[in-house]
Structure formats: C-alpha cells, structure tokens
Design a protein around this motif. Sequence first.
Motif, short mmCIF file in Angstrom:
data_model
loop_
_atom_site.label_atom_id
_atom_site.label_comp_id
_atom_site.label_asym_id
_atom_site.label_seq_id
_atom_site.Cartn_x
_atom_site.Cartn_y
_atom_site.Cartn_z
N GLN B 192 0.84 -1.20 0.00
CA GLN B 192 0.00 0.00 0.00
C GLN B 192 0.87 1.26 0.00
OE1 GLN B 192 -3.97 0.03 2.31
NE2 GLN B 192 -2.59 1.20 3.61
N ARG B 195 2.28 2.58 -3.29
CA ARG B 195 1.41 3.19 -4.30
C ARG B 195 1.17 4.66 -3.96
NH1 ARG B 195 -2.17 -1.25 -2.99
NH2 ARG B 195 -1.40 -3.13 -4.05
N ASP B 334 -11.09 3.87 -9.70
CA ASP B 334 -9.87 3.35 -9.10
C ASP B 334 -9.61 3.94 -7.72
OD1 ASP B 334 -7.40 1.70 -9.36
OD2 ASP B 334 -6.48 3.68 -9.05
N ARG B 338 -9.66 1.81 -4.20
CA ARG B 338 -8.50 1.74 -3.30
C ARG B 338 -8.81 2.34 -1.93
NH1 ARG B 338 -3.60 3.80 -4.46
NH2 ARG B 338 -4.28 5.34 -6.00
N ARG B 342 -8.49 0.23 1.94
CA ARG B 342 -7.24 0.60 2.63
C ARG B 342 -7.12 -0.16 3.94
NH1 ARG B 342 -9.96 6.47 4.01
NH2 ARG B 342 -11.87 5.32 4.25
#
Lengths: 498, 498
Positions: B192, B195, B334, B338, B342
């Motif tokens: 995570q 990104r 997207d 995401r 999380r």
Amino acid sequence: MTATPAYDLLEARFRKMNAISEALSVLSWDMATMMPEGAAEPRAEQVATLKGINHELLTAPDLEPLLDQAATEALDPWRTANLREMRRDWIHASALPADLVDALARAESACEMVWRQARPAADFKQVLPALKLLLGLVRDVGQIKAERLGVSIYDALLDQYEPLGRAAEIDPVFDHLEGFLPGFIGEVLDAQASRPPFLDLSGPFPVERQKALGIRMMEVLGFDFRHGRLDVSHHPFCGGYPGDIRVTTRYNEDDFASAFMGVLHETGHALYEFGLPSGHWRPQPVGRARGMVVHESQSLLMEMQACRSREFAGFVAPLLRDSFGVGGAAWEPDNLYRRGIRVKRGFIRVEADEVTYPAHVIIRYRLEKALIEGRMELDDLPAAWNEGYGRLLGITPPDDRVGCLQDIHWFGGAWGYFPTYTLGAMTAAQLFDAAGKADADVAPGIGRGDFKPLLAWLRANIHSKGSLLSTSDLLTQATGRPLDPAVFEAHLRRRYLG
Amino acid sequence: MTATPAYDLLEARFRKMNAISEALSVLSWDMATMMPEGAAEPRAEQVATLKGINHELLTAPDLEPLLDQAATEALDPWRTANLREMRRDWIHASALPADLVDALARAESACEMVWRQARPAADFKQVLPALKLLLGLVRDVGQIKAERLGVSIYDALLDQYEPLGRAAEIDPVFDHLEGFLPGFIGEVLDAQASRPPFLDLSGPFPVERQKALGIRMMEVLGFDFRHGRLDVSHHPFCGGYPGDIRVTTRYNEDDFASAFMGVLHETGHALYEFGLPSGHWRPQPVGRARGMVVHESQSLLMEMQACRSREFAGFVAPLLRDSFGVGGAAWEPDNLYRRGIRVKRGFIRVEADEVTYPAHVIIRYRLEKALIEGRMELDDLPAAWNEGYGRLLGITPPDDRVGCLQDIHWFGGAWGYFPTYTLGAMTAAQLFDAAGKADADVAPGIGRGDFKPLLAWLRANIHSKGSLLSTSDLLTQATGRPLDPAVFEAHLRRRYLG
C-alpha cells in the motif's frame, strides 16, 4: 401479608393486561403510520395473538372468585372504583359465548366489506342481508350483556363505549336539543346571510410549514413532545398511552385548516391522556380515560370551545401570516373567526358544523335505538333516515350514499356509539363554561396563547380523576350539575346570534 | 386425526411464540427510531411482559413430554429439523433455575453500568469486581447448559449465538489465520505504501441525498420496500422479521461512506431474512436464520465481497457523482476502490478493515475461552490483551480504554459471541467464491448493478434453507466443503497483493 390479598392479585393481573394493551397500541400506530404495505398479514397475526392472550387473562376461571373475594376486602375509594372497572371489563369479556364472539367478528367483517361496495353504488339493498345478520347478532350481544349488567339492551351496547351511560339520561337532553335546533338553525343561517361574505384563504400551504405550525400549536396547548409525537396517517387519530401519545394528521396543500383543526382536536384527546392519574394508577383500569363522552368532550373543548373563539382567532392570525407568508383582510382575526364558525345545512355528518352536527347525531340515535329495541325494521331505515333529515335539517338526501350508507359505524358493528359525539360536544360546552367561571383568565389566556389556566382547571377537575367517577358524577363534581342542555344552547346562541 | 399430534401441537405453540417475538421486534425498532425520549419506562414494562409470556410458553410443564412424544412420530426432514430447533430453544430456556436467570440479569446490568464509567476513565480495576461476579455467573450458565447439551462449557455459551457451533472446529481455522496474518499484514502495508496516496472525498453530503442514494442502493441489491423500510437510529441495525424488515442507519454530512457502507451491510442481513422459507415454515423455528455466523456472512458478503470489489466501484462511481454533484479524479472508480480497501493497524475492532479485523477477533476468542475454561484469571486480562495485540498486530494499546475495555460484549454478558464475526467473514468469502464459480455472471452482474445472479444463488443455496441444516452442513452443501481458511486467505491475497 397484605390486608387485601385478592385485590392485590387482581392489580398485578390487570397491570399485565395493560402492558399488553399498550404494546397493541404501538402495533396499531405503526400499522397506520409506518408499516410497509406488504406487511399486513404477519401484523394481523401478532395483533390477534396479543388480543387472544389478553382475553385469556381476562376470562381466566379464577378471576370471578378473585373479584368476589376482593369485594369483601377493605378498599379505599380509588381501589373500590378500580375493582368496579375490573368487574365491568370482566363482564364485557366473559359475558359472550365464544361462538357468538366468532360469529359477530365474521358478520362485522363481512358486512363492512359489502358496505364498501354498496356505499359508492348508493345501494342499501345490497348490504341489507349482511346488515340484518349483523344487527341480529348485535342484539344477541346486547341481550346477554343487558342481563349481566342489569340494564336495558340499548344501555348494554352503549356501556361498551360509555361506561354507565344510560338512554334515560340521554333522551331528555336530546329532546331539548331537538326542540330548539330546527328553528335555531334557520335563525343562524338568516343572521349569517345578512353579513358580508367571508374572504377565501388561498394556498398553497406547504406540508413542512403546516407541520411546523401544527407542532407549535400542540406545544401552545400543552402537548409534551418528550412523551409524544406527531405523524401522518390516512385517518387522523390520537393513539398510544399516557407515557407515549401518538397524534396523527393528514395534510392538504390547498387547505391548511383541515390538518390545523384536526391537530387541535387530537391534541385535546392527547392532553386528557397526559393528565390521567400517574404512578400507581396509570396501568390500572381506574387510571384510564372515563369513556367516549369525556374523551370527545376534551377534543371538542379544545377544537370547538377554545380554538374557534374570537380570542384564539386574535392569537393565531399573526402566526398563520408568518407561517405561510400571507396577508390581507382574509387573514385578519375577524375573517378567520367568522370562517371558523360558518354554518351550512348538509347531508354528511363528518362535514357538519357545530350547530347542525347534533341533528345528524340525534337522527342516528333515535334510529339505532328503535332498531335495537325491535321497534323498527332495517327495511324501513332509508325512509326513516330521510324523514329525520327533512324534519330536523329541512333537507332530503338524494340517495343512500349521502344518506344512511354514509357512516361505517353500524356496518362495522358499532351500535350505541353515535350519541357520544353530541354528549361530548355538550359536555365540552359545560366544562368550558365552568372553567371560565372558576378562572377569569381562561379566555384572556387563550387570547395570549397561554392555555395554562384552562389546562390547570381540566387537569384538576377532569383528567386527574381517571375512571374514579361515572361521567355524570364527574361532570356534577366539576360544574355543579349533571349535563344541562341549556348550557350548550346558551353557548350556541352567544356564538351564532350574539 | 393427524398422524403427528404431538408435533402439530408444538407447531401451534411455537407459532404463537413467534407472533409475540415479532411484536417484540416492532417494539424494539420503535424504541430505537421513533419512541419519544420520555417513554422508556412503560416500554420496558411492555417488553418485559411479552418476554415473560414467551418464557412461560417455552417452559410450560407439558412441553418436554410433547417434545419427547413428537420425537416418536414419523416426521419428514423439515419437521425433524424443526423439532430439533424447538428442543434447542426449550433447553436454553428451561436449563437455568429462575434465581440464576435473575442474578445474571442483575449482574449484566450492574456490570454494564460500571463499564460505562470505567471505559472513558480507562480504569479496568473499577469494573473488575462486577465483571468477576458476572463471569462467575456466566460460567455457571455455561456449566448447566453444557450438561444439558452434552458439550463443553465454551461450546454451550457459543451455542446461544451459533447453534451447533464448536470450538473444535474454530480452533484449526483460527490457528491457520493466526499463522499467516501477522506477516501478511506487513506485506499489505508495504504494498500500500508503495502506491500513490488516495485522494480525499470531500463533502458536505446532505442527508436527504445520502438517504435517496441508500434507498436506491438497497433496491439495486434486491431489498423489497413493500416489505421493509429504511430509517435512522443511533446504532444501525437490521430488525423486524421476514415480512417487514426494518433497516436503520446514521448519517454524517462530512462522510457519506459510513452510512453508505452501513446500509449495504444491513441490506445483506435484510436479504437473508427476506429469503428465508415462506409460508408454513415462516413462523417456525426451522424457518429462522441459521445463526450469527451465517447472518454475518450475508452482511459481509454484500459489504465486503460484493461492494468493495472493482466491479462495484465501476458501477457506483457515476451514481455517487450524480448524487452529490461532485467529480474529478477522487470520484473515479480506481480511487474509490482503493479507498474502500485501505488497511491500517489500529487498536479498535469496530474501526478495523477486512485484513486486520480477524486479529482483533482471534485475540478476544483466545482470551474469553481461557477465562471461561478457568485457565486464566480476569486480573491478568489487560496484560494478556496487550500481549495479543503486540503479537498479532505489532502494536500495544496505550491504555485499557482502547484496550480490553473497548467492547461492550463481555461487560454485558455476551461471552462466546466474538468468533462469529470472523467466521462470518470467512464464510462470506467462501460463499462468494462458490457463487462466482457456479454462475460466471455474478461479478460482471455487480459491475452492471445487477445483483440478481448473486442473489439467486444465495436464495437457492443459503436463504431458503432456514435452519434446516447446521452451519457446517449448509456450507458444505453450498460450496462442497466445510469452512476452509485457504479460501479466505486466497481472497485476501488476491485483493490486497494481487
């Protein structure tokens, strides 16, 4: 050890039944306001189950010996009255054989269903067979209860709605009204015609503003929102129980007055429930409202006596202007007052004004009494109905839709109910008159939007008594005399010819 | 004459109890959503009265002989399962002596009250005496029920929430999770962090629009508003019964996602209830939801499996933009996807994500089992709690407020409940996986806002079975194998590292 063991056992039993009745009233409110449309079937089973449990508790084999035993115990006046109400509940629940109860329920439901077709078709003959069957069973019920209560058959049916109510007390009162009403209505209409016409109150009146105004008015009258709500239902009502009163209304964006006056009416019922005995007596039969006459008197006292007064028109005019952003002569107190008390001859009871309403009720009372007592046949009902309207109101219904088919009561099995409307209106006039004499600030208070003087008198003299006294004794204690039609007549003369 | 007279009598009895339970669920919904604040006292008496009546019915002296007699009658599989559930109800209701039931209720209420003080003060010692008393009584309950059910003491408590649930089946599953979770969480957090950060979704989000969107989403998932409602309550829940489901939520104008995801979660519960056996079996024990594990699996299947998928993000993105009049990269699928998945290490279970949540549950399960089985003392709970968080999540609570005092369960008497959360999440993954394999249109359907393929599979394989099978047999019939932690692990790896 208690000195009143049988009585105490009964109190525990009735407290339990009261909790179940309260649960039923939540289910009933929910059904009218919140329940989704597809959920009727399980709800019907819940209601039938809880009613069945209460019926079992009230007709348990040991109840009669307990009632008899408690009657030998040393009871104070409240307990004595409580025991009297317990016995009355028990007689009404246990008097009828189970097959008669079943047959009656089926006949009521069948007759009401046919009536829903027959009324729009103005076809009395269509509903006549079902109504004959139903009336026969209602008379059986009346006969059995009459023997158990030691009263006449009509009084036994009346007792279901108005405990201890007696036709012998109603007849002279209604005779008096019938004597002066037809002429009086003519006088009022003449006087009204001689004045300039009213101005229209034009909308639209947004629902949210009507609702906010309704809540504000309820607070002005004394409604306690920590113990109650205002919601919407198809048929407005006041439900719930003293700790949790649920008032409903129905909004029309073209006419604010229907919901507005309806809310005031239901708030009158609500204030009575709020003011009933609290604490120990709340869940007991003696803590309940006295009956339909006093209940209707409390709603009509607020709606008709207090809130159609000149004082109230003066108080409410600026609130209406603010709420709806309107103005002009139509919204001045005088126009509002005169609109609120306009009189009109009509066929429909639920649309009737204060002056003509008693005529509608007296016609029904005379007819249902004759039918119950077997002095008249149902085949003759339409003709007798129309004759009554001609005699008392000077008009003849063009068909039975606006004639003897208009009200659900008889077709749903409610015989002996109608007189309570007008007895309530007369009681309201007598109580309002007495409150004003006891406290000179009652009427001026209303003019300021201060209902505390009125409510204080009602609390002390009516609400807090629950079912301690008969309606007649309650009224006598509060006003110095039993129901006196002269007080109602004087009120009408003052308001409509004064 | 019926061939199964004892069994038929039992059905009538349980049908009556079910009607009372349904009435109770209306009272409970009303209490959470509509009841005015001052009305708690009479409502408590109504609820206690109806619960008391159901308890009397379930512990009536003739029930055991009827259960025994019915067991000798020729019953088909549904009736056999119904009788098994009746006996289970009866054992749980009749196992305990009345004085233990009373003592437990008092201890629960007393301990919960102290806990409400002790939690904000982070003072475990304050609640320790009340909790010791309560745990002692819970262990007495477990011991008595264990003997009646022929299971271990922990299983007897678990059985109250998850019928036929057994620690022997939970342990290997939780061992598997515990084996891979600590390392896996680290991997996920690393991935995570590598990104770009998510974009914020900024409001405000007006309540009316959130509500309209919630209703639309419920309809998309398959909620039938002819048989249900959406309202507001402080703690969201799914109440009512199959004919009348009452979902609630709570709106926050700064964060639409809490109500939005909550509504999807509760709708999963609702769809299960809607799909339970109808007709004859609806009011019978075998017609009820199987238990907490399957119920939680249905809400988590909708919330976590279906509605945190890439497909759903693609479907919902334009609806969110339309509903709130927003746009930009933050509202692209997207970013929504995401944000929705999380992961973050934290102390608080109810704020945990899908990946860390099982760690919170495993810690609680190990501790409550040791405490119930007498392998650990309550004095040692805070230290053991913090040790668990260090070992599984790599963090140490700074105080007991965010440590062992955070959840109401133990302090309110709910021991044996915690494992159902994670068993539900794992079951959801296994069912969603099987549904997708059985019908290749399940995932694409979600992408179009068409939940019918998913719902059809759930109806046929889970919902319509009611309580016919044990949770384990139900899962095996539906997916070909009992609960398999490898499926849940594969789901997590695919979503978070794929």
